[in-house]
Design an enzyme around this catalytic site. Structure first.
Site, PDB file in Angstrom:
ATOM      1  N   TRP A 163     -10.762   0.263  -1.266  1.00 24.17           N
ATOM      2  CA  TRP A 163     -11.167   0.393  -2.679  1.00 24.17           C
ATOM      3  C   TRP A 163     -11.697  -0.913  -3.245  1.00 24.17           C
ATOM      4  O   TRP A 163     -12.297  -0.927  -4.320  1.00 24.17           O
ATOM      5  CB  TRP A 163     -10.010   0.917  -3.526  1.00 24.17           C
ATOM      6  CG  TRP A 163      -8.705   0.229  -3.300  1.00 24.17           C
ATOM      7  CD1 TRP A 163      -8.277  -0.907  -3.896  1.00 24.17           C
ATOM      8  CD2 TRP A 163      -7.662   0.643  -2.414  1.00 24.17           C
ATOM      9  NE1 TRP A 163      -7.027  -1.241  -3.435  1.00 24.17           N
ATOM     10  CE2 TRP A 163      -6.623  -0.303  -2.532  1.00 24.17           C
ATOM     11  CE3 TRP A 163      -7.510   1.714  -1.532  1.00 24.17           C
ATOM     12  CZ2 TRP A 163      -5.443  -0.209  -1.783  1.00 24.17           C
ATOM     13  CZ3 TRP A 163      -6.337   1.801  -0.800  1.00 24.17           C
ATOM     14  CH2 TRP A 163      -5.322   0.849  -0.933  1.00 24.17           C
ATOM     15  N   ARG A 164     -11.508  -2.002  -2.534  1.00 21.10           N
ATOM     16  CA  ARG A 164     -12.024  -3.271  -3.032  1.00 21.10           C
ATOM     17  C   ARG A 164     -13.503  -3.451  -2.717  1.00 21.10           C
ATOM     18  O   ARG A 164     -14.129  -4.413  -3.173  1.00 21.10           O
ATOM     19  CB  ARG A 164     -11.215  -4.425  -2.447  1.00 21.10           C
ATOM     20  CG  ARG A 164      -9.833  -4.471  -3.045  1.00 21.10           C
ATOM     21  CD  ARG A 164      -9.047  -5.684  -2.645  1.00 21.10           C
ATOM     22  NE  ARG A 164      -7.783  -5.718  -3.375  1.00 21.10           N
ATOM     23  CZ  ARG A 164      -6.735  -6.421  -3.003  1.00 21.10           C
ATOM     24  NH1 ARG A 164      -6.785  -7.154  -1.910  1.00 21.10           N
ATOM     25  NH2 ARG A 164      -5.631  -6.398  -3.714  1.00 21.10           N
ATOM     26  N   GLU A 171      -5.600   3.433  -7.943  1.00 21.09           N
ATOM     27  CA  GLU A 171      -4.551   2.985  -8.851  1.00 21.09           C
ATOM     28  C   GLU A 171      -3.495   4.057  -9.083  1.00 21.09           C
ATOM     29  O   GLU A 171      -2.298   3.765  -9.147  1.00 21.09           O
ATOM     30  CB  GLU A 171      -5.145   2.532 -10.187  1.00 21.09           C
ATOM     31  CG  GLU A 171      -6.002   1.271 -10.110  1.00 21.09           C
ATOM     32  CD  GLU A 171      -5.204   0.059  -9.626  1.00 21.09           C
ATOM     33  OE1 GLU A 171      -3.961   0.089  -9.640  1.00 21.09           O
ATOM     34  OE2 GLU A 171      -5.851  -0.927  -9.230  1.00 21.09           O
ATOM     35  N   GLN A 215       3.960   2.913  -7.974  1.00 23.29           N
ATOM     36  CA  GLN A 215       5.271   2.986  -7.324  1.00 23.29           C
ATOM     37  C   GLN A 215       5.162   3.347  -5.853  1.00 23.29           C
ATOM     38  O   GLN A 215       6.030   4.014  -5.292  1.00 23.29           O
ATOM     39  CB  GLN A 215       6.163   3.999  -8.045  1.00 23.29           C
ATOM     40  CG  GLN A 215       6.451   3.621  -9.476  1.00 23.29           C
ATOM     41  CD  GLN A 215       7.346   2.420  -9.577  1.00 23.29           C
ATOM     42  OE1 GLN A 215       8.546   2.504  -9.382  1.00 23.29           O
ATOM     43  NE2 GLN A 215       6.769   1.261  -9.866  1.00 23.29           N
ATOM     44  N   THR A 216       4.052   2.996  -5.245  1.00 23.48           N
ATOM     45  CA  THR A 216       3.799   3.385  -3.865  1.00 23.48           C
ATOM     46  C   THR A 216       3.182   2.210  -3.119  1.00 23.48           C
ATOM     47  O   THR A 216       2.310   1.525  -3.641  1.00 23.48           O
ATOM     48  CB  THR A 216       2.833   4.589  -3.832  1.00 23.48           C
ATOM     49  OG1 THR A 216       3.371   5.637  -4.635  1.00 23.48           O
ATOM     50  CG2 THR A 216       2.612   5.081  -2.419  1.00 23.48           C
ATOM     51  N   GLY A 232       4.652  11.965  -2.949  1.00 29.13           N
ATOM     52  CA  GLY A 232       5.675  11.891  -3.983  1.00 29.13           C
ATOM     53  C   GLY A 232       5.116  11.841  -5.397  1.00 29.13           C
ATOM     54  O   GLY A 232       3.904  11.724  -5.593  1.00 29.13           O
ATOM     55  N   TYR A 233       5.984  11.930  -6.378  1.00 34.30           N
ATOM     56  CA  TYR A 233       5.583  11.917  -7.795  1.00 34.30           C
ATOM     57  C   TYR A 233       4.395  12.842  -8.031  1.00 34.30           C
ATOM     58  O   TYR A 233       3.298  12.403  -8.378  1.00 34.30           O
ATOM     59  CB  TYR A 233       5.228  10.498  -8.249  1.00 34.30           C
ATOM     60  CG  TYR A 233       6.419   9.580  -8.413  1.00 34.30           C
ATOM     61  CD1 TYR A 233       7.495   9.950  -9.200  1.00 34.30           C
ATOM     62  CD2 TYR A 233       6.446   8.343  -7.792  1.00 34.30           C
ATOM     63  CE1 TYR A 233       8.574   9.114  -9.360  1.00 34.30           C
ATOM     64  CE2 TYR A 233       7.531   7.489  -7.942  1.00 34.30           C
ATOM     65  CZ  TYR A 233       8.588   7.889  -8.730  1.00 34.30           C
ATOM     66  OH  TYR A 233       9.645   7.055  -8.890  1.00 34.30           O
ATOM     67  N   TYR A 248      -0.612  -0.127 -17.548  1.00 35.59           N
ATOM     68  CA  TYR A 248      -0.981  -0.798 -16.299  1.00 35.59           C
ATOM     69  C   TYR A 248      -2.323  -0.315 -15.753  1.00 35.59           C
ATOM     70  O   TYR A 248      -3.229  -1.111 -15.489  1.00 35.59           O
ATOM     71  CB  TYR A 248       0.097  -0.619 -15.214  1.00 35.59           C
ATOM     72  CG  TYR A 248      -0.472  -0.966 -13.869  1.00 35.59           C
ATOM     73  CD1 TYR A 248      -0.612  -2.285 -13.477  1.00 35.59           C
ATOM     74  CD2 TYR A 248      -0.990   0.031 -13.032  1.00 35.59           C
ATOM     75  CE1 TYR A 248      -1.222  -2.616 -12.282  1.00 35.59           C
ATOM     76  CE2 TYR A 248      -1.606  -0.284 -11.843  1.00 35.59           C
ATOM     77  CZ  TYR A 248      -1.725  -1.611 -11.468  1.00 35.59           C
ATOM     78  OH  TYR A 248      -2.353  -1.930 -10.301  1.00 35.59           O
ATOM     79  N   ASP A 287       2.681  -5.385 -13.410  1.00 40.76           N
ATOM     80  CA  ASP A 287       3.402  -4.472 -12.524  1.00 40.76           C
ATOM     81  C   ASP A 287       4.612  -5.216 -11.961  1.00 40.76           C
ATOM     82  O   ASP A 287       4.941  -6.302 -12.423  1.00 40.76           O
ATOM     83  CB  ASP A 287       2.474  -3.968 -11.408  1.00 40.76           C
ATOM     84  CG  ASP A 287       2.183  -5.051 -10.398  1.00 40.76           C
ATOM     85  OD1 ASP A 287       2.315  -6.246 -10.749  1.00 40.76           O
ATOM     86  OD2 ASP A 287       1.833  -4.723  -9.253  1.00 40.76           O
ATOM     87  N   CYS A 290       4.839 -14.326  -2.839  1.00 40.80           N
ATOM     88  CA  CYS A 290       6.027 -14.427  -3.696  1.00 40.80           C
ATOM     89  C   CYS A 290       6.783 -13.107  -3.613  1.00 40.80           C
ATOM     90  O   CYS A 290       6.966 -12.393  -4.592  1.00 40.80           O
ATOM     91  CB  CYS A 290       5.613 -14.732  -5.136  1.00 40.80           C
ATOM     92  SG  CYS A 290       6.971 -15.237  -6.228  1.00 40.80           S
TER      93      CYS A 290
END
Length: 242
Positions: free
Chosen positions: A20-21, A33, A38-39, A77-78, A116, A134, A188
DNA sequence: CAATCGTGGCG
DNA sequence: TCGCCAAGATT
Protein backbone atom coordinates in the site's frame (compact mmCIF):
# COMPACT_ATOMS: atom_id res chain seq x y z
CA UNK A 1 18.29 17.79 15.33
CA UNK A 2 14.54 18.18 15.20
CA UNK A 3 12.48 15.19 16.28
CA UNK A 4 10.74 14.80 12.93
CA UNK A 5 13.98 15.08 10.97
CA UNK A 6 15.69 12.37 12.98
CA UNK A 7 12.62 10.21 12.66
CA UNK A 8 12.27 10.62 8.91
CA UNK A 9 15.99 10.02 8.41
CA UNK A 10 15.59 6.73 10.29
CA UNK A 11 12.53 5.90 8.20
CA UNK A 12 14.26 6.44 4.88
CA UNK A 13 16.76 3.77 5.83
CA UNK A 14 14.51 1.32 7.66
CA UNK A 15 11.00 1.54 6.25
CA UNK A 16 9.19 -1.64 5.31
CA UNK A 17 8.40 -2.29 1.69
CA UNK A 18 4.64 -2.69 1.91
CA UNK A 19 2.28 -2.85 -1.09
CA UNK A 20 0.00 0.00 0.00
CA UNK A 21 2.98 2.31 0.22
CA UNK A 22 3.40 2.17 -3.54
CA UNK A 23 0.19 4.12 -3.95
CA UNK A 24 -1.53 7.26 -2.75
CA UNK A 25 -4.86 6.14 -4.06
CA UNK A 26 -7.15 6.82 -1.09
CA UNK A 27 -9.17 3.69 -1.83
CA UNK A 28 -6.10 1.50 -1.35
CA UNK A 29 -4.87 3.43 1.67
CA UNK A 30 -8.36 3.23 3.18
CA UNK A 31 -8.46 -0.55 2.68
CA UNK A 32 -5.06 -0.99 4.30
CA UNK A 33 -5.87 1.26 7.25
CA UNK A 34 -9.14 -0.51 8.04
CA UNK A 35 -7.49 -3.91 7.83
CA UNK A 36 -4.61 -2.87 10.04
CA UNK A 37 -6.80 -1.60 12.88
CA UNK A 38 -5.72 -3.65 15.89
CA UNK A 39 -4.15 -6.06 13.43
CA UNK A 40 -0.53 -6.83 12.64
CA UNK A 41 0.90 -6.24 9.20
CA UNK A 42 1.82 -9.92 8.90
CA UNK A 43 -1.79 -10.90 9.45
CA UNK A 44 -3.42 -8.26 7.26
CA UNK A 45 -1.11 -8.42 4.25
CA UNK A 46 -2.68 -11.44 2.52
CA UNK A 47 -6.15 -9.95 2.94
CA UNK A 48 -5.04 -6.66 1.46
CA UNK A 49 -3.70 -8.42 -1.64
CA UNK A 50 -6.85 -10.50 -1.97
CA UNK A 51 -9.16 -7.49 -1.66
CA UNK A 52 -7.25 -5.24 -4.06
CA UNK A 53 -7.13 -8.03 -6.63
CA UNK A 54 -10.79 -8.94 -6.37
CA UNK A 55 -11.98 -5.34 -5.95
CA UNK A 56 -9.57 -3.07 -7.87
CA UNK A 57 -11.86 -0.05 -7.44
CA UNK A 58 -14.37 1.18 -4.89
CA UNK A 59 -17.11 0.42 -7.43
CA UNK A 60 -16.16 -3.26 -7.50
CA UNK A 61 -16.32 -3.42 -3.72
CA UNK A 62 -19.63 -1.59 -3.67
CA UNK A 63 -21.16 -3.97 -6.22
CA UNK A 64 -20.31 -7.08 -4.22
CA UNK A 65 -22.76 -8.72 -1.84
CA UNK A 66 -22.09 -8.18 1.82
CA UNK A 67 -21.93 -11.93 2.32
CA UNK A 68 -19.12 -12.13 -0.24
CA UNK A 69 -17.20 -9.35 1.51
CA UNK A 70 -17.66 -11.03 4.87
CA UNK A 71 -16.44 -14.36 3.54
CA UNK A 72 -13.31 -12.71 2.19
CA UNK A 73 -12.81 -11.07 5.57
CA UNK A 74 -13.10 -14.43 7.35
CA UNK A 75 -10.20 -14.95 9.73
CA UNK A 76 -9.28 -11.28 10.11
CA UNK A 77 -11.56 -10.63 13.08
CA UNK A 78 -13.57 -7.55 14.08
CA UNK A 79 -16.18 -8.21 11.41
CA UNK A 80 -17.96 -4.89 11.88
CA UNK A 81 -14.96 -3.45 10.04
CA UNK A 82 -15.97 -5.39 6.94
CA UNK A 83 -19.61 -4.34 7.21
CA UNK A 84 -18.69 -0.68 7.68
CA UNK A 85 -16.17 -0.89 4.85
CA UNK A 86 -18.81 -2.21 2.49
CA UNK A 87 -21.38 0.32 3.66
CA UNK A 88 -18.99 3.21 3.05
CA UNK A 89 -17.93 1.78 -0.32
CA UNK A 90 -21.55 1.86 -1.46
CA UNK A 91 -21.90 5.41 -0.17
CA UNK A 92 -18.77 6.61 -1.96
CA UNK A 93 -19.78 4.77 -5.11
CA UNK A 94 -23.39 5.85 -5.23
CA UNK A 95 -23.46 9.27 -3.59
CA UNK A 96 -19.96 10.62 -4.20
CA UNK A 97 -19.45 9.38 -7.75
CA UNK A 98 -16.70 7.10 -6.53
CA UNK A 99 -14.58 10.02 -5.39
CA UNK A 100 -13.09 9.57 -1.95
CA UNK A 101 -13.53 12.63 0.31
CA UNK A 102 -10.30 14.63 0.53
CA UNK A 103 -10.28 16.30 3.92
CA UNK A 104 -10.09 15.01 7.51
CA UNK A 105 -13.45 16.62 8.30
CA UNK A 106 -15.18 14.79 5.46
CA UNK A 107 -13.30 11.52 5.80
CA UNK A 108 -14.11 11.03 9.48
CA UNK A 109 -17.82 11.16 8.68
CA UNK A 110 -17.55 7.78 6.96
CA UNK A 111 -18.72 4.76 8.93
CA UNK A 112 -15.83 2.77 10.37
CA UNK A 113 -13.44 5.71 10.25
CA UNK A 114 -12.40 7.42 13.48
CA UNK A 115 -9.71 9.93 14.39
CA UNK A 116 -6.80 7.65 13.64
CA UNK A 117 -7.91 6.46 10.20
CA UNK A 118 -9.10 9.90 9.09
CA UNK A 119 -5.72 11.35 10.09
CA UNK A 120 -3.85 8.59 8.29
CA UNK A 121 -5.75 8.91 5.02
CA UNK A 122 -5.81 12.70 4.94
CA UNK A 123 -2.09 12.96 5.66
CA UNK A 124 -0.90 10.18 3.36
CA UNK A 125 -3.20 10.87 0.42
CA UNK A 126 -3.91 14.57 0.68
CA UNK A 127 -0.90 15.98 2.52
CA UNK A 128 -3.01 17.31 5.37
CA UNK A 129 -0.97 17.78 8.58
CA UNK A 130 -3.13 15.63 10.83
CA UNK A 131 -1.16 13.56 13.34
CA UNK A 132 -1.99 9.91 13.82
CA UNK A 133 -2.02 8.45 17.32
CA UNK A 134 -1.99 4.68 17.52
CA UNK A 135 -0.42 2.23 19.92
CA UNK A 136 3.01 2.85 18.43
CA UNK A 137 2.72 6.61 18.81
CA UNK A 138 1.65 6.31 22.46
CA UNK A 139 4.67 4.16 23.18
CA UNK A 140 7.29 6.23 21.34
CA UNK A 141 6.11 9.59 22.66
CA UNK A 142 5.56 8.43 26.23
CA UNK A 143 9.10 7.06 26.30
CA UNK A 144 10.82 9.88 24.48
CA UNK A 145 9.20 12.58 26.62
CA UNK A 146 8.92 10.48 29.77
CA UNK A 147 5.16 10.87 30.03
CA UNK A 148 3.31 8.61 32.44
CA UNK A 149 -0.22 9.76 31.74
CA UNK A 150 -2.24 6.60 31.11
CA UNK A 151 -2.67 6.30 27.38
CA UNK A 152 -6.15 4.85 27.70
CA UNK A 153 -7.45 7.68 29.90
CA UNK A 154 -9.50 10.58 28.59
CA UNK A 155 -6.82 13.11 29.51
CA UNK A 156 -4.08 10.91 28.09
CA UNK A 157 -5.76 10.60 24.73
CA UNK A 158 -6.06 14.39 24.47
CA UNK A 159 -2.52 15.00 25.72
CA UNK A 160 -0.87 12.63 23.25
CA UNK A 161 -2.96 13.83 20.34
CA UNK A 162 -1.99 17.44 21.05
CA UNK A 163 1.67 16.53 21.45
CA UNK A 164 1.75 14.48 18.26
CA UNK A 165 0.17 17.39 16.43
CA UNK A 166 2.95 19.77 17.54
CA UNK A 167 5.65 17.37 16.34
CA UNK A 168 4.34 16.71 12.85
CA UNK A 169 6.40 17.68 9.82
CA UNK A 170 3.94 19.83 7.91
CA UNK A 171 5.87 19.50 4.66
CA UNK A 172 5.53 15.71 4.60
CA UNK A 173 2.88 14.71 7.15
CA UNK A 174 2.16 11.32 5.58
CA UNK A 175 5.78 10.28 5.66
CA UNK A 176 6.15 11.58 9.21
CA UNK A 177 3.11 9.66 10.43
CA UNK A 178 4.21 6.39 8.87
CA UNK A 179 7.75 6.93 10.10
CA UNK A 180 6.55 7.30 13.68
CA UNK A 181 4.48 4.12 13.47
CA UNK A 182 7.20 2.10 11.74
CA UNK A 183 9.72 3.29 14.30
CA UNK A 184 7.44 2.09 17.08
CA UNK A 185 6.78 -1.24 15.41
CA UNK A 186 10.37 -2.04 14.46
CA UNK A 187 12.67 -0.15 16.81
CA UNK A 188 10.92 1.26 19.89
CA UNK A 189 9.16 -2.06 20.43
CA UNK A 190 6.96 -2.90 23.44
CA UNK A 191 9.43 -5.51 24.63
CA UNK A 192 13.17 -5.41 24.11
CA UNK A 193 13.38 -2.04 22.34
CA UNK A 194 16.63 -1.44 20.47
CA UNK A 195 17.84 1.40 22.70
CA UNK A 196 21.52 0.66 22.11
CA UNK A 197 21.24 1.57 18.45
CA UNK A 198 18.55 4.22 18.79
CA UNK A 199 18.92 7.58 17.00
CA UNK A 200 17.15 9.19 19.96
CA UNK A 201 19.35 7.69 22.68
CA UNK A 202 20.90 11.08 23.53
CA UNK A 203 17.54 12.75 24.13
CA UNK A 204 15.08 10.02 25.15
CA UNK A 205 13.87 10.60 28.71
CA UNK A 206 12.91 6.98 29.30
CA UNK A 207 16.33 5.77 28.19
CA UNK A 208 18.12 8.31 30.34
CA UNK A 209 16.07 7.44 33.44
CA UNK A 210 15.84 3.73 32.70
CA UNK A 211 12.07 3.89 32.51
CA UNK A 212 11.68 2.19 29.17
CA UNK A 213 10.08 -0.87 30.65
CA UNK A 214 7.62 1.22 32.69
CA UNK A 215 6.33 3.22 29.73
CA UNK A 216 3.79 3.65 28.34
CA UNK A 217 1.40 3.49 31.29
CA UNK A 218 -2.00 1.97 30.80
CA UNK A 219 -4.80 2.16 33.30
CA UNK A 220 -5.55 -1.29 34.48
CA UNK A 221 -9.05 -2.42 33.82
CA UNK A 222 -10.30 -5.07 36.10
CA UNK A 223 -11.26 -8.14 34.22
CA UNK A 224 -13.99 -10.00 35.97
CA UNK A 225 -13.72 -13.64 35.37
CA UNK A 226 -15.98 -16.30 36.63
CA UNK A 227 -14.45 -19.40 38.02
CA UNK A 228 -16.49 -22.41 38.84
CA UNK A 229 -15.13 -24.85 41.31
CA UNK A 230 -16.49 -28.30 41.74
CA UNK A 231 -15.70 -30.11 44.90
CA UNK A 232 -15.83 -33.81 45.26
CA UNK A 233 -16.05 -34.73 48.86
CA UNK A 234 -14.94 -38.20 49.57
CA UNK A 235 -16.01 -39.76 52.78
CA UNK A 236 -14.62 -42.99 53.93
CA UNK A 237 -16.24 -44.89 56.65
CA UNK A 238 -13.84 -46.58 58.84
CA UNK A 239 -15.32 -49.55 60.49
CA UNK A 240 -13.69 -50.28 63.69
CA UNK A 241 -13.73 -53.85 64.29
CA UNK A 242 -13.13 -53.88 67.96
C1' DC B 1 -17.10 6.38 28.93
C1' DA B 2 -16.23 1.59 29.87
C1' DA B 3 -17.27 -2.45 27.45
C1' DT B 4 -17.06 -4.84 23.37
C1' DC B 5 -15.47 -6.68 19.18
C1' DG B 6 -11.34 -11.51 16.80
C1' DT B 7 -7.30 -13.43 15.88
C1' DG B 8 -2.56 -14.68 16.39
C1' DG B 9 2.10 -13.99 18.34
C1' DC B 10 4.94 -13.57 22.18
C1' DG B 11 7.42 -14.46 26.80
C1' DT C 1 -1.22 -21.94 29.84
C1' DC C 2 -1.98 -17.29 30.44
C1' DG C 3 -2.02 -12.32 30.08
C1' DC C 4 -0.87 -8.74 27.21
C1' DC C 5 -0.84 -6.75 23.06
C1' DA C 6 -1.40 -5.21 17.65
C1' DA C 7 -1.84 0.77 12.05
C1' DG C 8 -9.25 1.58 16.67
C1' DA C 9 -14.20 2.41 16.24
C1' DT C 10 -18.59 2.18 18.11
C1' DT C 11 -22.18 2.38 21.47
Amino acid sequence: MKFSNTLIYWYLQNNRDLPWRKSKNPYFIWLSEIMLQQTRVAQGLAYYLKFTTTFPTVFDLAKADESTVLKMWQGLGYYSRARNLHFSAKQISNELNGIFPSTYEEIIKLKGIGDYTASAISSICFNEPTAVVDGNVYRVLSRYFGLNTPTNSTSGIKEFKTLAQTLIDISQPGTYNQALMDFGALHCKPQNPLCETCPFSDSCVAFEKKLTKELPVKEKKIKVRKRYFNFLVIKTEIIKQF
